[in-house]
Design a protein around this motif. Structure first.
Motif, short mmCIF file in Angstrom:
data_model
loop_
_atom_site.label_atom_id
_atom_site.label_comp_id
_atom_site.label_asym_id
_atom_site.label_seq_id
_atom_site.Cartn_x
_atom_site.Cartn_y
_atom_site.Cartn_z
N GLY A 85 28.99 -4.64 -8.79
CA GLY A 85 29.54 -4.02 -7.59
C GLY A 85 29.32 -2.52 -7.54
N ASN A 111 30.76 -9.58 -5.92
CA ASN A 111 32.22 -9.57 -5.87
C ASN A 111 32.67 -8.92 -4.57
N GLU A 112 33.95 -8.85 -4.38
CA GLU A 112 34.49 -8.39 -3.10
C GLU A 112 34.19 -6.92 -2.82
N THR A 113 33.80 -6.16 -3.85
CA THR A 113 33.52 -4.73 -3.64
C THR A 113 32.09 -4.47 -3.18
N ASP A 114 31.25 -5.51 -3.19
CA ASP A 114 29.87 -5.32 -2.73
C ASP A 114 29.86 -4.94 -1.26
N TYR A 118 24.87 -9.15 4.11
CA TYR A 118 24.17 -10.38 3.75
C TYR A 118 22.79 -10.41 4.40
N VAL A 131 30.33 -15.07 -3.95
CA VAL A 131 31.35 -14.09 -4.33
C VAL A 131 32.08 -14.60 -5.56
#
Length: 420
Positions: A85, A111-114, A118, A131
């Motif tokens: 991330g 992960n959620e911080t990326d 898309y 994720v």
């Protein structure tokens, strides 16, 4: 809290029956992980039956390790990259593209911080984005999903039926189950009689094919779809039979992978394959059971069946940790003057409920066997026929067909008829 309850809390629930993941073909997969959690999931995925043909290796180091590795060696069919991330994913993918061979597919575990869109990942050739944190089944699904649209991927679902003990009626259940899947669910199916010396499928379906499974397994060449098609005997519009020779002119000793080519070929064209597995324990029977998508154990309500069924269930659950547990049904229930273990006590010992209890009905089953018919052909509305349809629905992951709803006046009309 007991040890079993703790284990159930830690382990993810088994996938539902309709969550079908087709096996991956022979491909090479290399994963580059950054966290121990992902590394464990990847290693566990490598042991899953659906990746049995894939060659999966894992290294730590993420994107940087992948770029460094492929400067000197060719890239595999699939690359799995975990990102922390903090790195610039897009820049890393651009650099990876300079050393990546054409045709290589890339799966990114982020992960959620990326923050990379898309759409930009797809433009850089990423085939899938997940994720994290990921579990074993997520990795299996990601790899197998890459080939789900390919002509080379297996699409057929294999259902293996085996008896906990000889003489429990497992073959009869397998044959009637295959008939229900084909006739009532209208799903194109093939039933394979694997009891080479004493198989009864050809008798039960009233067929006398000149060729069958023996021709395929003893062939010097790898069987293709056209070859298998010539060996099939048509039972009805949706069901075909790959019969056993039922002859004693040779000894049927097989290696563990003897039937792999036959199963793989049928998977390419047939939505459902039902295996009638004889009651024996060898390398190939174990491999057929472990490799099946769903398993049905048939057992009579006595002590020997209970012991064997429990042993089989424990072994298969351990060998298939990412699949739903094997199902079992009770057979020949209610035989006159025979002491039986009750369904409740049987289920308590198995720690699971049977999906069905097939009653002992010698007249019905005897008539069907002597006439070369299925139970549904003799009486489609018989409760045993409906039981096989119920089993077929559960094993194929289909819900029970809904009964048509009556009108608002139906209860009143019913009462009036009763009075009359």
């Amino acid at each position: 809290m007991s040890e079993r309850e703790k284990s159930e809390e830690l382990d993810p629930p088994p996938p539902p029956a309709d969550d079908y993941i087709a096996p991956a073909p022979r491909v090479s997969v290399q994963a580059f992980c950054e966290t121990e959690t992902t590394a464990e999931a990847v290693q566990s995925a490598g042991l899953d039956r659906r990746l049995a043909k894939a060659h999966l290796t894992m290294k730590m180091g993420g994107m940087e390790a992948a770029i460094e590795t492929y400067h000197s060696i060719p890239t595999p069919n699939v690359i799995i990259l975990e990102t922390a991330g903090s790195d610039d994913i897009l820049a890393g993918l651009d650099e990876l593209a300079t050393v990546c061979d054409a045709g290589t597919r890339v799966v990114v575990i982020g992960n959620e911080t990326d923050v990379a869109p898309y759409r930009e990942l797809v433009r850089r050739g990423v085939s899938d984005y997940i994720v994290g944190p990921v579990q074993t089944l997520d990795v299996v699904r990601a790899i197998c999903g890459l080939f789900s649209a390919s002509e080379a991927v297996a699409v057929g679902r294999i259902i293996a039926v085996v008896g906990a003990k000889g003489g429990v009626g497992a073959s009869t259940v397998a044959h009637n189950l295959a008939w229900a899947i084909a006739h009532d669910l209208a799903l194109d199916s093939v039933v394979i009689d694997l009891d080479m010396a004493f198989g009864t499928a050809s008798l039960d379906y009233n067929k006398d094919p000149l060729q069958g499974i023996a021709n395929a397994v003893f062939s010097n060449e790898r069987p293709d779809s056209a070859f298998i098609e010539r060996l099939l005997a048509k039972c009805n519009d949706h069901l075909s039979l790959l019969a056993a020779p039922a002859a004693l002119d040779r000894v049927y000793d097989f290696g563990a992978d003897a039937f792999d080519a036959v199963f793989d070929t049928l998977r390419l064209t047939t939505p459902c394959i039902v295996l009638d597995i004889p009651h024996q324990w060898s390398g190939w029977t174990r491999r057929a059971l472990v490799g099946a998508d769903d398993i049905l154990i048939v057992a009579e309500p006595d002590l020997a069946n209970l012991r064997n069924a429990k042993n089989m269930l424990s072994m298969l659950k351990a060998a298939r940790p990412n699949d739903r547990p094997p199902l079992y049904c009770l057979s020949q229930v209610g035989m006159s003057k025979r002491p039986e273990i009750s369904a409740r006590e049987f289920a308590k010992a198995m720690e699971n409920q049977p999906i069905a209890a097939i009653p002992f009905d010698p007249r019905m089953f005897g008539t069907a066997a002597n006439n070369g018919q299925m139970i549904a052909e003799i009486s489609a509305n018989h409760r045993i026929s409906k039981t096989f349809v119920q089993i077929a629905n559960q094993l194929t992951g289909r819900s029970e067909p809904k009964k048509p709803r009556g009108s608002i006046l139906s209860p009143i009309l019913k009462k009036l008829r009763a009075r009359a």
